[in-house]
Design a protein around this motif. Structure first.
Motif, PDB file in Angstrom:
ATOM      1  N   VAL A  85      11.345 -19.967  27.491  1.00 48.98           N
ATOM      2  CA  VAL A  85      10.903 -21.355  27.517  1.00 48.98           C
ATOM      3  C   VAL A  85      12.137 -22.240  27.457  1.00 48.98           C
ATOM      4  N   LYS A  86      12.286 -23.124  28.455  1.00 48.29           N
ATOM      5  CA  LYS A  86      13.411 -24.057  28.512  1.00 48.29           C
ATOM      6  C   LYS A  86      12.834 -25.465  28.462  1.00 48.29           C
ATOM      7  N   VAL A  87      13.361 -26.299  27.536  1.00 50.88           N
ATOM      8  CA  VAL A  87      12.809 -27.631  27.299  1.00 50.88           C
ATOM      9  C   VAL A  87      13.889 -28.697  27.426  1.00 50.88           C
ATOM     10  N   ASP A  88      13.551 -29.775  28.141  1.00 49.01           N
ATOM     11  CA  ASP A  88      14.420 -30.944  28.275  1.00 49.01           C
ATOM     12  C   ASP A  88      14.095 -31.900  27.136  1.00 49.01           C
ATOM     13  N   PHE A  89      15.035 -32.030  26.178  1.00 45.60           N
ATOM     14  CA  PHE A  89      14.878 -32.939  25.050  1.00 45.60           C
ATOM     15  C   PHE A  89      15.684 -34.228  25.252  1.00 45.60           C
ATOM     16  N   GLY A  90      15.950 -34.588  26.490  1.00 45.31           N
ATOM     17  CA  GLY A  90      16.710 -35.802  26.771  1.00 45.31           C
ATOM     18  C   GLY A  90      18.187 -35.512  26.838  1.00 45.31           C
ATOM     19  N   ASP A  91      18.883 -35.613  25.725  1.00 48.94           N
ATOM     20  CA  ASP A  91      20.319 -35.365  25.686  1.00 48.94           C
ATOM     21  C   ASP A  91      20.674 -33.889  25.738  1.00 48.94           C
ATOM     22  N   ILE A  92      19.740 -33.028  25.367  1.00 49.66           N
ATOM     23  CA  ILE A  92      19.999 -31.598  25.276  1.00 49.66           C
ATOM     24  C   ILE A  92      18.857 -30.820  25.930  1.00 49.66           C
ATOM     25  N   ILE A  93      19.207 -29.790  26.688  1.00 47.21           N
ATOM     26  CA  ILE A  93      18.222 -28.838  27.191  1.00 47.21           C
ATOM     27  C   ILE A  93      18.418 -27.558  26.400  1.00 47.21           C
ATOM     28  N   LEU A  94      17.340 -27.054  25.792  1.00 42.12           N
ATOM     29  CA  LEU A  94      17.417 -25.854  24.961  1.00 42.12           C
ATOM     30  C   LEU A  94      16.499 -24.760  25.479  1.00 42.12           C
ATOM     31  N   GLU A  95      16.960 -23.516  25.361  1.00 42.62           N
ATOM     32  CA  GLU A  95      16.097 -22.368  25.567  1.00 42.62           C
ATOM     33  C   GLU A  95      15.504 -22.021  24.210  1.00 42.62           C
ATOM     34  N   LEU A  96      14.174 -21.913  24.143  1.00 42.35           N
ATOM     35  CA  LEU A  96      13.486 -21.710  22.878  1.00 42.35           C
ATOM     36  C   LEU A  96      12.847 -20.333  22.733  1.00 42.35           C
ATOM     37  N   GLY A  97      13.285 -19.378  23.523  1.00 44.08           N
ATOM     38  CA  GLY A  97      12.749 -18.033  23.404  1.00 44.08           C
ATOM     39  C   GLY A  97      11.562 -17.799  24.329  1.00 44.08           C
ATOM     40  N   GLU A  98      10.841 -16.740  24.061  1.00 40.20           N
ATOM     41  CA  GLU A  98       9.700 -16.360  24.900  1.00 40.20           C
ATOM     42  C   GLU A  98       8.430 -16.368  24.070  1.00 40.20           C
ATOM     43  N   TRP A  99       7.949 -17.564  23.716  1.00 38.28           N
ATOM     44  CA  TRP A  99       6.761 -17.685  22.885  1.00 38.28           C
ATOM     45  C   TRP A  99       5.500 -17.955  23.698  1.00 38.28           C
ATOM     46  N   THR A 100       5.627 -18.060  25.021  1.00 39.51           N
ATOM     47  CA  THR A 100       4.457 -18.165  25.887  1.00 39.51           C
ATOM     48  C   THR A 100       4.800 -17.613  27.264  1.00 39.51           C
ATOM     49  N   HIS A 101       3.791 -17.099  27.930  1.00 42.51           N
ATOM     50  CA  HIS A 101       3.940 -16.634  29.308  1.00 42.51           C
ATOM     51  C   HIS A 101       2.964 -17.383  30.216  1.00 42.51           C
ATOM     52  N   ASP A 102       2.418 -18.489  29.724  1.00 40.21           N
ATOM     53  CA  ASP A 102       1.421 -19.285  30.435  1.00 40.21           C
ATOM     54  C   ASP A 102       2.114 -20.322  31.318  1.00 40.21           C
ATOM     55  N   ASN A 103       2.074 -20.112  32.643  1.00 36.27           N
ATOM     56  CA  ASN A 103       2.691 -21.061  33.586  1.00 36.27           C
ATOM     57  C   ASN A 103       2.098 -22.459  33.491  1.00 36.27           C
ATOM     58  N   ASN A 104       0.891 -22.588  32.941  1.00 34.88           N
ATOM     59  CA  ASN A 104       0.243 -23.901  32.846  1.00 34.88           C
ATOM     60  C   ASN A 104       0.960 -24.852  31.898  1.00 34.88           C
ATOM     61  N   VAL A 105       1.848 -24.342  31.026  1.00 34.97           N
ATOM     62  CA  VAL A 105       2.546 -25.227  30.092  1.00 34.97           C
ATOM     63  C   VAL A 105       3.770 -25.894  30.734  1.00 34.97           C
ATOM     64  N   ILE A 106       4.197 -25.418  31.888  1.00 30.60           N
ATOM     65  CA  ILE A 106       5.343 -26.044  32.566  1.00 30.60           C
ATOM     66  C   ILE A 106       4.983 -27.487  32.896  1.00 30.60           C
ATOM     67  N   GLY A 107       5.856 -28.409  32.481  1.00 28.37           N
ATOM     68  CA  GLY A 107       5.615 -29.838  32.675  1.00 28.37           C
ATOM     69  C   GLY A 107       4.985 -30.519  31.473  1.00 28.37           C
ATOM     70  N   GLU A 108       4.469 -29.727  30.529  1.00 27.95           N
ATOM     71  CA  GLU A 108       3.848 -30.296  29.327  1.00 27.95           C
ATOM     72  C   GLU A 108       4.910 -30.872  28.393  1.00 27.95           C
ATOM     73  N   PHE A 109       4.533 -31.930  27.674  1.00 24.03           N
ATOM     74  CA  PHE A 109       5.403 -32.536  26.677  1.00 24.03           C
ATOM     75  C   PHE A 109       5.069 -31.935  25.321  1.00 24.03           C
ATOM     76  N   ILE A 110       6.124 -31.598  24.560  1.00 24.18           N
ATOM     77  CA  ILE A 110       5.931 -30.903  23.293  1.00 24.18           C
ATOM     78  C   ILE A 110       6.733 -31.539  22.158  1.00 24.18           C
ATOM     79  N   PHE A 111       6.359 -31.132  20.950  1.00 22.03           N
ATOM     80  CA  PHE A 111       7.110 -31.424  19.734  1.00 22.03           C
ATOM     81  C   PHE A 111       7.683 -30.099  19.246  1.00 22.03           C
ATOM     82  N   TRP A 112       8.923 -30.117  18.780  1.00 21.53           N
ATOM     83  CA  TRP A 112       9.570 -28.910  18.277  1.00 21.53           C
ATOM     84  C   TRP A 112      10.366 -29.257  17.037  1.00 21.53           C
ATOM     85  N   LYS A 113      10.504 -28.339  16.131  1.00 20.91           N
ATOM     86  CA  LYS A 113      11.252 -28.552  14.891  1.00 20.91           C
ATOM     87  C   LYS A 113      12.469 -27.643  14.894  1.00 20.91           C
TER      88      LYS A 113
END
Length: 126
Positions: A85-113
């Motif tokens: 999972v790769k997420v654009d957080f604005g100033d930083i793009i982070l890889e967050l591991g493999e916690w989903t294999h659902d292609n439907n989440v691509i493009g979704e906006f998330i909260f992460w801690k």
């Protein structure tokens, strides 16, 4: 700014091209004060519920906000890809591991801690 606990470990404060400042833990790296670097990050993440990940970014923000604890952040972003999972957080793009294999989440906006932001790679831009 460097806060060294030994010659290759500590916390580095850096500024992005957009002028936002972050602090991250580093180990086994060497930094020079006021030098420019291209860096990659990894993170130690706080466990949060699936529902919270997908419900706490209703305004579709892409930003990272300091949590008051050094190197700890609340992050709001958009999923770019999965596996990992790769997420654009604005100033930083982070890889967050493999916690989903659902292609439907691509493009979704998330909260992460982010419990701890780490510098994983550096390249001197001199």
């Amino acid at each position: 700014m460097l806060d060294l606990t030994d010659s290759h470990e500590g916390i580095v404060t850096f500024e992005t091209l957009a002028g936002k400042q972050f602090a991250a833990l580093f180990w086994g790296k060497e930094f020079e004060i006021n030098a420019s670097y291209l860096v990659s990050f990894s993170s130690l993440d706080w466990p949060i519920e699936w529902e919270t990940v997908f419900s706490e970014n209703k305004t579709k923000k892409k930003t990272i906000e300091h949590e008051g604890i050094e190197c700890s952040y609340s992050a709001y972003g958009q999923i770019l890809s999965i596996n990992p999972v790769k997420v654009d957080f604005g100033d930083i793009i982070l890889e967050l591991g493999e916690w989903t294999h659902d292609n439907n989440v691509i493009g979704e906006f998330i909260f992460w801690k982010i419990d701890r932001l780490d510098v994983s790679e550096i390249k001197n831009c001199a």
